[in-house]
Design a protein around this motif. Structure first.
Motif, PDB file in Angstrom:
ATOM      1  N   GLN A 151       0.821  -1.123   0.001  1.00  0.00           N
ATOM      2  CA  GLN A 151      -0.153  -0.161   0.048  1.00  0.00           C
ATOM      3  C   GLN A 151       1.025   1.300   0.102  1.00  0.00           C
ATOM      4  OE1 GLN A 151      -2.747  -0.288   3.449  1.00  0.00           O
ATOM      5  NE2 GLN A 151      -4.286  -1.437   1.995  1.00  0.00           N
ATOM      6  N   GLU A 152       1.929   1.246   0.785  1.00  0.00           N
ATOM      7  CA  GLU A 152       2.757   2.483   0.945  1.00  0.00           C
ATOM      8  C   GLU A 152       3.614   2.499  -0.302  1.00  0.00           C
ATOM      9  OE1 GLU A 152       4.430   1.749   4.633  1.00  0.00           O
ATOM     10  OE2 GLU A 152       2.597   2.713   5.597  1.00  0.00           O
ATOM     11  N   LEU A 153       3.922   1.772  -0.892  1.00  0.00           N
ATOM     12  CA  LEU A 153       4.651   1.840  -2.198  1.00  0.00           C
ATOM     13  C   LEU A 153       3.592   2.273  -3.418  1.00  0.00           C
ATOM     14  CD1 LEU A 153       6.831  -0.960  -2.987  1.00  0.00           C
ATOM     15  CD2 LEU A 153       7.611   1.116  -3.192  1.00  0.00           C
ATOM     16  N   LEU A 154       2.663   1.726  -3.379  1.00  0.00           N
ATOM     17  CA  LEU A 154       1.472   2.085  -4.243  1.00  0.00           C
ATOM     18  C   LEU A 154       1.426   3.695  -3.996  1.00  0.00           C
ATOM     19  CD1 LEU A 154      -0.516   1.581  -6.757  1.00  0.00           C
ATOM     20  CD2 LEU A 154      -2.240   1.327  -4.731  1.00  0.00           C
ATOM     21  N   LEU A 155       1.086   4.258  -2.880  1.00  0.00           N
ATOM     22  CA  LEU A 155       0.991   5.579  -2.383  1.00  0.00           C
ATOM     23  C   LEU A 155       2.156   6.345  -2.990  1.00  0.00           C
ATOM     24  CD1 LEU A 155      -0.518   7.867  -1.262  1.00  0.00           C
ATOM     25  CD2 LEU A 155       0.695   7.223   0.962  1.00  0.00           C
ATOM     26  N   GLY A 156       3.541   6.089  -2.505  1.00  0.00           N
ATOM     27  CA  GLY A 156       4.687   6.955  -2.974  1.00  0.00           C
ATOM     28  C   GLY A 156       4.785   6.707  -4.377  1.00  0.00           C
ATOM     29  N   VAL A 157       5.223   5.631  -4.873  1.00  0.00           N
ATOM     30  CA  VAL A 157       5.683   5.688  -5.998  1.00  0.00           C
ATOM     31  C   VAL A 157       4.446   5.735  -7.133  1.00  0.00           C
ATOM     32  CG1 VAL A 157       7.152   3.964  -7.900  1.00  0.00           C
ATOM     33  CG2 VAL A 157       7.576   4.053  -5.303  1.00  0.00           C
ATOM     34  N   GLY A 158       3.496   5.002  -6.922  1.00  0.00           N
ATOM     35  CA  GLY A 158       2.329   5.266  -8.043  1.00  0.00           C
ATOM     36  C   GLY A 158       1.772   6.771  -7.954  1.00  0.00           C
ATOM     37  N   GLY A 159       1.893   7.400  -6.644  1.00  0.00           N
ATOM     38  CA  GLY A 159       1.461   8.794  -6.605  1.00  0.00           C
ATOM     39  C   GLY A 159       2.162   9.694  -7.211  1.00  0.00           C
ATOM     40  N   VAL A 160       3.376   9.551  -7.294  1.00  0.00           N
ATOM     41  CA  VAL A 160       4.490  10.510  -8.219  1.00  0.00           C
ATOM     42  C   VAL A 160       4.215  10.123  -9.614  1.00  0.00           C
ATOM     43  CG1 VAL A 160       6.646  10.777  -8.928  1.00  0.00           C
ATOM     44  CG2 VAL A 160       6.264  10.411  -6.594  1.00  0.00           C
ATOM     45  N   PHE A 182       8.502   6.404   0.186  1.00  0.00           N
ATOM     46  CA  PHE A 182       8.955   5.928  -0.815  1.00  0.00           C
ATOM     47  C   PHE A 182       8.994   6.857  -2.039  1.00  0.00           C
ATOM     48  CE2 PHE A 182       8.187   1.767   1.472  1.00  0.00           C
ATOM     49  CZ  PHE A 182       9.672   1.535   1.597  1.00  0.00           C
ATOM     50  N   LEU A 183       8.087   7.781  -2.134  1.00  0.00           N
ATOM     51  CA  LEU A 183       8.100   8.606  -3.149  1.00  0.00           C
ATOM     52  C   LEU A 183       9.384   9.376  -3.500  1.00  0.00           C
ATOM     53  CD1 LEU A 183       8.039  12.150  -2.479  1.00  0.00           C
ATOM     54  CD2 LEU A 183       5.874  11.619  -1.550  1.00  0.00           C
ATOM     55  N   ALA A 184      10.270   9.392  -2.408  1.00  0.00           N
ATOM     56  CA  ALA A 184      11.577  10.113  -2.647  1.00  0.00           C
ATOM     57  C   ALA A 184      12.320   9.233  -3.547  1.00  0.00           C
ATOM     58  CB  ALA A 184      12.257  10.354  -1.399  1.00  0.00           C
ATOM     59  N   ILE A 185      12.381   7.845  -3.455  1.00  0.00           N
ATOM     60  CA  ILE A 185      13.013   7.040  -4.490  1.00  0.00           C
ATOM     61  C   ILE A 185      12.669   7.126  -5.582  1.00  0.00           C
ATOM     62  CG2 ILE A 185      13.762   4.681  -4.447  1.00  0.00           C
ATOM     63  CD1 ILE A 185      14.716   5.835  -2.069  1.00  0.00           C
ATOM     64  N   GLU A 186      11.301   7.201  -5.926  1.00  0.00           N
ATOM     65  CA  GLU A 186      10.877   7.316  -7.285  1.00  0.00           C
ATOM     66  C   GLU A 186      11.329   8.641  -7.962  1.00  0.00           C
ATOM     67  OE1 GLU A 186       8.740   7.156 -10.885  1.00  0.00           O
ATOM     68  OE2 GLU A 186       9.454   5.512  -9.752  1.00  0.00           O
ATOM     69  N   ARG A 231      13.347  -6.550  -1.272  1.00  0.00           N
ATOM     70  CA  ARG A 231      12.211  -7.372  -2.422  1.00  0.00           C
ATOM     71  C   ARG A 231      11.402  -6.435  -3.011  1.00  0.00           C
ATOM     72  NH1 ARG A 231       7.769 -10.838  -1.398  1.00  0.00           N
ATOM     73  NH2 ARG A 231       8.157 -10.890   0.485  1.00  0.00           N
ATOM     74  N   TYR A 232      10.841  -5.553  -2.375  1.00  0.00           N
ATOM     75  CA  TYR A 232       9.921  -4.472  -2.880  1.00  0.00           C
ATOM     76  C   TYR A 232      10.563  -3.315  -3.529  1.00  0.00           C
ATOM     77  CZ  TYR A 232       5.810  -7.025  -1.504  1.00  0.00           C
ATOM     78  OH  TYR A 232       4.770  -8.201  -1.784  1.00  0.00           O
ATOM     79  N   VAL A 233      11.608  -2.770  -2.867  1.00  0.00           N
ATOM     80  CA  VAL A 233      12.214  -1.553  -3.305  1.00  0.00           C
ATOM     81  C   VAL A 233      13.265  -1.533  -4.015  1.00  0.00           C
ATOM     82  CG1 VAL A 233      12.315   1.073  -2.366  1.00  0.00           C
ATOM     83  CG2 VAL A 233      10.791  -0.572  -1.108  1.00  0.00           C
ATOM     84  N   GLY A 234      14.319  -2.804  -3.856  1.00  0.00           N
ATOM     85  CA  GLY A 234      15.595  -2.864  -4.439  1.00  0.00           C
ATOM     86  C   GLY A 234      15.688  -2.384  -5.808  1.00  0.00           C
ATOM     87  N   ASP A 235      15.124  -2.981  -6.636  1.00  0.00           N
ATOM     88  CA  ASP A 235      15.167  -2.628  -8.018  1.00  0.00           C
ATOM     89  C   ASP A 235      14.780  -1.123  -8.368  1.00  0.00           C
ATOM     90  OD1 ASP A 235      15.722  -5.435  -8.407  1.00  0.00           O
ATOM     91  OD2 ASP A 235      13.564  -5.852  -9.311  1.00  0.00           O
ATOM     92  N   LEU A 236      13.808  -0.729  -7.534  1.00  0.00           N
ATOM     93  CA  LEU A 236      13.615   0.795  -7.950  1.00  0.00           C
ATOM     94  C   LEU A 236      14.646   1.515  -7.418  1.00  0.00           C
ATOM     95  CD1 LEU A 236      11.360   2.802  -8.672  1.00  0.00           C
ATOM     96  CD2 LEU A 236      10.991   3.118  -6.216  1.00  0.00           C
ATOM     97  N   ALA A 237      15.338   1.310  -6.288  1.00  0.00           N
ATOM     98  CA  ALA A 237      16.533   2.107  -5.929  1.00  0.00           C
ATOM     99  C   ALA A 237      17.601   1.991  -6.704  1.00  0.00           C
ATOM    100  CB  ALA A 237      16.686   1.554  -4.503  1.00  0.00           C
ATOM    101  N   LEU A 264      13.779   7.602   7.033  1.00  0.00           N
ATOM    102  CA  LEU A 264      14.059   7.673   5.396  1.00  0.00           C
ATOM    103  C   LEU A 264      13.478   9.114   4.858  1.00  0.00           C
ATOM    104  CD1 LEU A 264      14.439   6.518   2.368  1.00  0.00           C
ATOM    105  CD2 LEU A 264      12.388   5.585   2.679  1.00  0.00           C
ATOM    106  N   ALA A 265      12.297   9.434   5.624  1.00  0.00           N
ATOM    107  CA  ALA A 265      11.670  10.883   5.106  1.00  0.00           C
ATOM    108  C   ALA A 265      12.612  11.927   5.744  1.00  0.00           C
ATOM    109  CB  ALA A 265      10.133  10.702   5.863  1.00  0.00           C
ATOM    110  N   LEU A 266      13.057  11.692   7.003  1.00  0.00           N
ATOM    111  CA  LEU A 266      13.784  12.742   7.537  1.00  0.00           C
ATOM    112  C   LEU A 266      15.097  12.903   6.937  1.00  0.00           C
ATOM    113  CD1 LEU A 266      13.366  11.666  11.473  1.00  0.00           C
ATOM    114  CD2 LEU A 266      12.753  13.705  10.189  1.00  0.00           C
TER     115      LEU A 266
END
Length: 564
Positions: A151-160, A182-186, A231-237, A264-266
């Motif tokens: 859900q949080e990846l969808l919000l941050g990455v999908g939102g951007v 996670f929006l920052a990584i995207e 597993r969820y963020v490694g490829d994107l990063a 992460l956000a800080l």
């Protein structure tokens, strides 16, 4: 802001007409804009909804991004045993006035690519975009840790990606609590693919990101196992030039076991704040390990409430007759005129609001009515006022209680069950529990009380906006000196409990009720004077418009200028 005002132009148009490069993207896991759109659980979501409403009134250029939860947040019932039960009712976006945007958004969730629909819900001039993947956005705060990271990846990455697909080019990103971090990584990925180095990309992201942390309670700060994050963020990063080790380091802090979204956000923002002055102090102490040997760079902007939503219409009308303009920015609204309200007229308005509540709750309109309505988290100590029941029931008071416990919070449910059992037994007719607390029920309960009670274990209450909603309606606060009340308290319009052990705080609470609150209530004119002071002093200070103006002046405009 004082002086001559063009009433047809917004605050933003009059104060920031030359700041045309500002467009804020405000991300939050939940939004409470309307009771029917049940995609909020409590204070965080209602705060986010109020932020959008105030930004629209002020003319601040802002768009918002969240998730559309098909099951919403749960509806609450109480069993015969007094235990909370939950049920979910499917939400249908078209029936709620949402419009389908002509874009789909792809996001890789741990090797499974999903396509998210995007819905729009307009909050005045502010569009709220909600991403929808039914099996991911099934319900707010549902499922296990793996479901939460989806859900949080969808919000941050999908939102951007949704904003880019819609042709919306934000210059400032406001991350409301760590869920969207996670929006920052995207964003880093898009900068690197456009030719920036990873360090240049991270620097740009930091200078244009605002991060608001809302909780000093560890459970409120999201933490994931390293392997789940990779597993969820490694490829994107890695596509952003961020190695696995560097990614994990961004979420590390001493004393934290795992990868934290708050660290992460800080680390990936320059503008960082807690939500009250005291919470700013607590947040600096909590997160000093991220900046060893340095002054912790976390500031504070105290929350507010949207007066158009939370001011009772009858009181709003009375204030307007006195020359107050509640919809205006605080410095333009003439709040001192509230001190000149006719006391009999104010008394009649409050009596109307109180009668509506006590008739709904089957209580006595003559008794001093205490309100306690909030999440049933254990640190809020909902049971403190009942710790000496004989002493409580000797007073001419009655208590209206409401609130939900998280479905997985067994201790919170235990506290609730004990209070419900009291309301059905030893305290029947004096304590009432009202089921399924939401925005609409809050708008009836809060202005209908005489006293608003808040008894958190200091310093665990970051802000506590329900007390602000009470204060602007002339409902007097009796609260532990925590959150907003630590900076707002004055004996002219309320009472304070120091905030120590349960025993000491209970003793102070009973002493205040017996020796000060009840005698003052019985002295009607003095009580009405306190009500007028509460409205005149606290409505402008804790208006959400004041809060959004602070964000705009201190964070949004400087961040946009640094981007330009």
């Amino acid at each position: 802001m004082a002086g001559t005002v063009n009433e047809t132009a917004t605050w933003w148009a009059q104060t920031h007409a030359n700041d045309g490069d500002v467009l804020v993207a405000y991300f939050s896991m939940e939004f409470g804009v309307d009771a029917r759109l049940a995609i909020y659980s409590g204070g965080l979501g209602v705060l986010a909804g109020d932020h959008l409403k105030a930004a629209a009134e002020l003319g601040v250029p802002l768009v918002a991004v969240g998730l559309f939860y098909r099951g919403g947040y749960f509806q609450q019932s109480v069993s015969e045993e007094g235990r909370q039960t939950e049920r979910y009712q499917e939400l249908y976006p078209e029936e709620l006035g949402l419009a389908r945007e002509p874009v789909d958004v792809e996001v890789d969730l741990g090797g499974e690519v999903v396509n998210a629909a995007v819905w729009r819900y307009d909050v005045g001039s502010v569009p709220l975009y909600l991403l929808d993947v039914p099996w991911v956005t099934d319900a707010l705060y549902s499922g296990n840790r793996e479901h939460r990271i989806r859900q949080e990846l969808l919000l941050g990455v999908g939102g951007v990606r949704a904003l880019h697909a819609l042709g919306i080019h934000a210059t400032v990103y406001h991350v409301n609590e760590g869920h969207a971090a996670f929006l920052a990584i995207e964003r880093a990925r898009t900068h690197v693919e456009a030719g920036a180095s990873v360090d240049e990309a991270i620097d740009e992201i930091r200078r244009t990101t605002v991060f608001t942390t809302h909780t000093p309670v560890p459970a409120g700060n999201e933490v994931f196992d390293d392997d789940l994050v990779l597993r969820y963020v490694g490829d994107l990063a890695r596509s952003a030039g961020i190695s696995d080790d560097r990614l994990l380091d961004l979420g590390r802090t001493p004393g934290l076991d795992g990868f934290g979204l708050t660290p992460l956000a800080l680390r990936l923002s320059v503008y960082r704040n807690g939500v009250s002055e005291l919470h700013g102090d607590v947040a600096r102490e909590m997160w000093q390990g991220i900046w060893p040997g340095e002054k912790t760079p976390i500031d504070a902007i105290t929350n507010g409430v949207h007066l158009g939503t939370w001011l009772a219409p009858e009181l709003d009308e009375l204030l307007r007759e006195a020359g107050v303009r509640p919809e205006a920015p605080p410095d333009w609204a003439n709040w001192p005129a509230a001190r000149e309200l006719d006391p009999d007229a104010l008394g009649r308005v409050h009596e109307t609001l109180k009668r509506r509540l006590v008739e709904h709750a089957s209580l006595d309109p003559e008794r001093l009515t205490i309100g306690f309505a909030r999440r049933f988290a254990t640190y809020k100590r909902a049971g403190l006022v009942y710790s000496n029941l004989e002493r409580l029931l000797a007073l001419p008071v009655q208590i209206v209680v409401a609130g939900k416990a998280h479905p997985q919070d067994a201790p919170g449910k235990d506290v609730m069950q004990a209070i419900i059992e009291l309301s059905r037994g030893a305290a029947a007719g004096r304590v009432v529990f009202l089921e399924d607390y939401d925005i609409d029920l809050a708008r009836m309960i809060i202005p209908g009380c005489d006293i608003w009670l808040n008894t958190p274990q200091r310093p665990h209450e970051a802000s506590g906006t329900s007390g602000m909603k009470a204060a602007v309606n002339g409902v007097l606060n009796l609260s532990v000196l925590d959150g907003w009340w630590a900076e707002a308290y004055d004996p002219a319009y309320g009472w304070a409990i120091d905030g120590g052990s349960d025993e000491d705080d209970a003793e102070q609470l009973y002493g205040l009720l017996e020796q000060q609150v009840v005698p003052r209530f019985e002295a009607r004119d003095a009580w009405l004077d306190m009500m007028k002071s509460s409205i005149a002093e606290l409505a402008p200070r804790f208006s959400m418009q004041r809060t959004v103006i602070e964000y705009a002046d201190r964070y949004y405009v400087p961040a946009a200028r640094s981007a330009a």
